[in-house]
Design a protein around this motif. Structure first.
Motif, short mmCIF file in Angstrom:
data_model
loop_
_atom_site.label_atom_id
_atom_site.label_comp_id
_atom_site.label_asym_id
_atom_site.label_seq_id
_atom_site.Cartn_x
_atom_site.Cartn_y
_atom_site.Cartn_z
N GLU A 183 -0.75 11.29 -12.47
CA GLU A 183 -1.82 10.82 -13.37
C GLU A 183 -2.05 9.32 -13.28
OE1 GLU A 183 2.01 11.01 -15.82
OE2 GLU A 183 1.00 12.16 -14.26
N LEU A 184 -1.22 8.62 -12.53
CA LEU A 184 -1.32 7.17 -12.42
C LEU A 184 -2.32 6.78 -11.33
CD1 LEU A 184 0.19 4.90 -13.94
CD2 LEU A 184 1.68 4.69 -11.95
N LYS A 185 -3.21 5.83 -11.64
CA LYS A 185 -4.17 5.34 -10.66
C LYS A 185 -3.52 4.23 -9.82
CE LYS A 185 -8.18 6.34 -13.57
NZ LYS A 185 -9.36 5.77 -14.28
N PRO A 186 -3.91 4.11 -8.54
CA PRO A 186 -3.27 3.12 -7.66
C PRO A 186 -3.28 1.70 -8.20
CG PRO A 186 -4.57 4.64 -6.36
CD PRO A 186 -4.86 4.97 -7.80
N ASP A 187 -4.40 1.28 -8.81
CA ASP A 187 -4.46 -0.11 -9.27
C ASP A 187 -3.62 -0.37 -10.52
OD1 ASP A 187 -6.02 1.36 -10.96
OD2 ASP A 187 -7.75 0.01 -10.95
N GLU A 188 -3.06 0.70 -11.11
CA GLU A 188 -2.24 0.52 -12.31
C GLU A 188 -0.80 0.17 -11.97
OE1 GLU A 188 -4.14 3.35 -15.71
OE2 GLU A 188 -3.14 4.41 -14.05
N ALA A 198 0.82 -1.21 0.00
CA ALA A 198 0.00 0.00 0.00
C ALA A 198 0.86 1.26 0.00
CB ALA A 198 -0.94 -0.01 1.20
N SER A 199 1.94 1.24 0.78
CA SER A 199 2.82 2.40 0.87
C SER A 199 3.57 2.63 -0.44
CB SER A 199 3.81 2.22 2.02
OG SER A 199 4.59 3.38 2.19
N LEU A 200 4.06 1.57 -1.06
CA LEU A 200 4.79 1.70 -2.31
C LEU A 200 3.89 2.25 -3.41
CD1 LEU A 200 6.89 -1.58 -2.26
CD2 LEU A 200 7.79 0.75 -2.18
N VAL A 201 2.67 1.77 -3.48
CA VAL A 201 1.72 2.27 -4.47
C VAL A 201 1.48 3.77 -4.26
CG1 VAL A 201 -0.70 2.20 -5.20
CG2 VAL A 201 0.59 0.07 -4.92
N ALA A 202 1.32 4.18 -3.00
CA ALA A 202 1.09 5.60 -2.69
C ALA A 202 2.28 6.46 -3.08
CB ALA A 202 0.79 5.76 -1.20
N ILE A 203 3.50 5.96 -2.85
CA ILE A 203 4.70 6.72 -3.21
C ILE A 203 4.79 6.89 -4.72
CG2 ILE A 203 7.22 6.62 -3.27
CD1 ILE A 203 7.12 5.27 -0.52
#
Length: 393
Positions: free
Chosen positions: A196-201, A184-189
């Motif tokens: 412009e990038l969505k978390p699930d991408e 979760a933290s890596l995706v947020a960073i």
């Protein structure tokens, strides 16, 4: 008794000169103090830099001890410069960019430590009371109904993106940082740096690139995350990736994380059932066991969503109650699937035969593909139809 002489009156020129001298002395003292403060701030920033450099590497036990020594030195430096204060617990709030979301076991251990030994280390706060280091101590003290906690203050990073990155590095090498919190933290960073990038991408990009490289029989190299950034760029350039793919990989590599390891062990936790996420964060269920139990879905079991969820919840309770390892959890899941297949077979054998299915069986048994003349298109349609039927059995 000696006669006291009146002091000679100060002339206007002498007064102005004395005032200028006093102002000059004061200005000099101010400059000295500013220089001392700058030196202290530079020392503090140097310590922070050394700590982050250590945290950005894979550490052995000796290096972990050195890292802890640097943290202790920073805390002691802050105490000497500022002094510790007893700060109201009610005015402290958690870091919204905190990497760790799982605290239960460590907080319980910290409660015992605070009761038996008192507070050994100060928590570190920003000026507004936001925690930088010491959330477990704060949570434990709150549970114990403490009114204040000993604290020192540290400068806040210039923006939230830097804060999230530093908080991740501060927690990266702690043994209790689980894969779910890490993912979760890596995706947020990554999303902080690529707005412009969505978390699930994020995880999809990593998986897509690695799948493509595997198909081409190309490899990143096991130690790419430990190489200088220029070398990382040069290696990625060889694979002809899209610009956004290169960006994502460079961000992860810059955090000393290997994309292949993340794809295999970390990012899969992002797909965990909500009940499993709660069990990981609040009941100390291991992420490896959670991923095993995550296979208990309605699609995999051929059950309704409600029944599949009931079996999943049963799996959580069994795993926690018996402290099942990953292998034992796999065995339990396999046993449930075997039992479901057996129950289905038994139900079919005891049930009334479906006449429509009997007619289809006769037609299939009589079909002689060697003698029959059928087109390529019909063969493909027949294969697909039979495949769908077999998947439903």
């Amino acid at each position: 008794m000696p006669i006291q002489r009146r002091p000679k009156p100060t002339s206007p020129d002498e007064f102005i000169e004395g005032a200028n001298l006093t102002e000059s002395v004061l200005q000099h003292q101010i400059e000295v103090l500013e220089h001392q403060l700058q030196q202290k701030d530079e020392h503090e920033q140097a310590l922070v830099g050394e700590i982050e450099q250590l945290r950005a590497n894979d550490l052995d036990e000796t290096e972990r001890q050195l890292l802890q020594k640097q943290i202790d030195e920073l805390r002691e430096h802050l105490k000497q410069n500022q002094g510790s204060v007893e700060y109201p617990i009610a005015k402290i709030h958690p870091n919204p960019k905190q990497t760790r979301q799982t605290f239960k076991e460590e907080v319980e251990a910290m409660e015992r430590s605070l009761q038996e030994e008192g507070q050994l280390d100060d928590v570190m706060l920003f000026d507004d009371g936001t925690l930088f280091d010491g959330e477990c101590r704060w949570r434990a003290a709150t549970n114990l109904n403490w009114k204040t906690i000993r604290a020192v203050f540290v400068s806040r990073p210039e923006n939230d993106q830097t804060l999230r990155r530093r908080t991740y590095l501060a927690n990266r090498h702690r043994r209790d940082l689980n894969a779910l919190d890490k993912a979760a933290s890596l995706v947020a960073i990554v999303c902080d740096e690529i707005s412009e990038l969505k978390p699930d991408e994020v995880s999809r990009i990593v998986n897509r690139v690695l799948t493509r490289l595997k198909r081409r029989k190309q490899k990143l190299g096991d130690r790419l995350h430990l190489q200088p950034q220029e070398q990382q760029r040069a290696i990625l350039a060889q694979f002809k990736l899209e610009p956004v793919e290169i960006q994502v990989f460079l961000i992860l590599l810059g955090l000393q994380e290997h994309p292949a390891t993340l794809n295999r062990n970390v990012f899969p936790t992002l797909s965990l059932n909500p009940n499993l996420r709660i069990a990981v964060r609040e009941r100390a269920l291991g992420c490896a066991q959670a991923l095993v139990l995550n296979r208990l879905t309605s699609d995999n079991l051929g059950l309704s969503k409600q029944k599949a969820l009931q079996l999943l919840n049963e799996g959580i309770e069994v795993t926690l109650a018996n402290n099942l390892s990953e292998i034992k959890a796999q065995q339990w899941v396999a046993e449930q699937k075997k039992q479901l297949v057996g129950d289905a077979t038994k139900a079919l054998s005891n049930g009334v035969r479906n006449q429509h299915v009997d007619h289809i069986l006769v037609a299939v048994q009589r079909l002689d593909l060697d003698k029959a003349t059928i087109s390529t298109e019909q063969r493909q349609e027949l294969k697909q139809a039979l495949k769908r039927v077999l998947q439903m059995l």
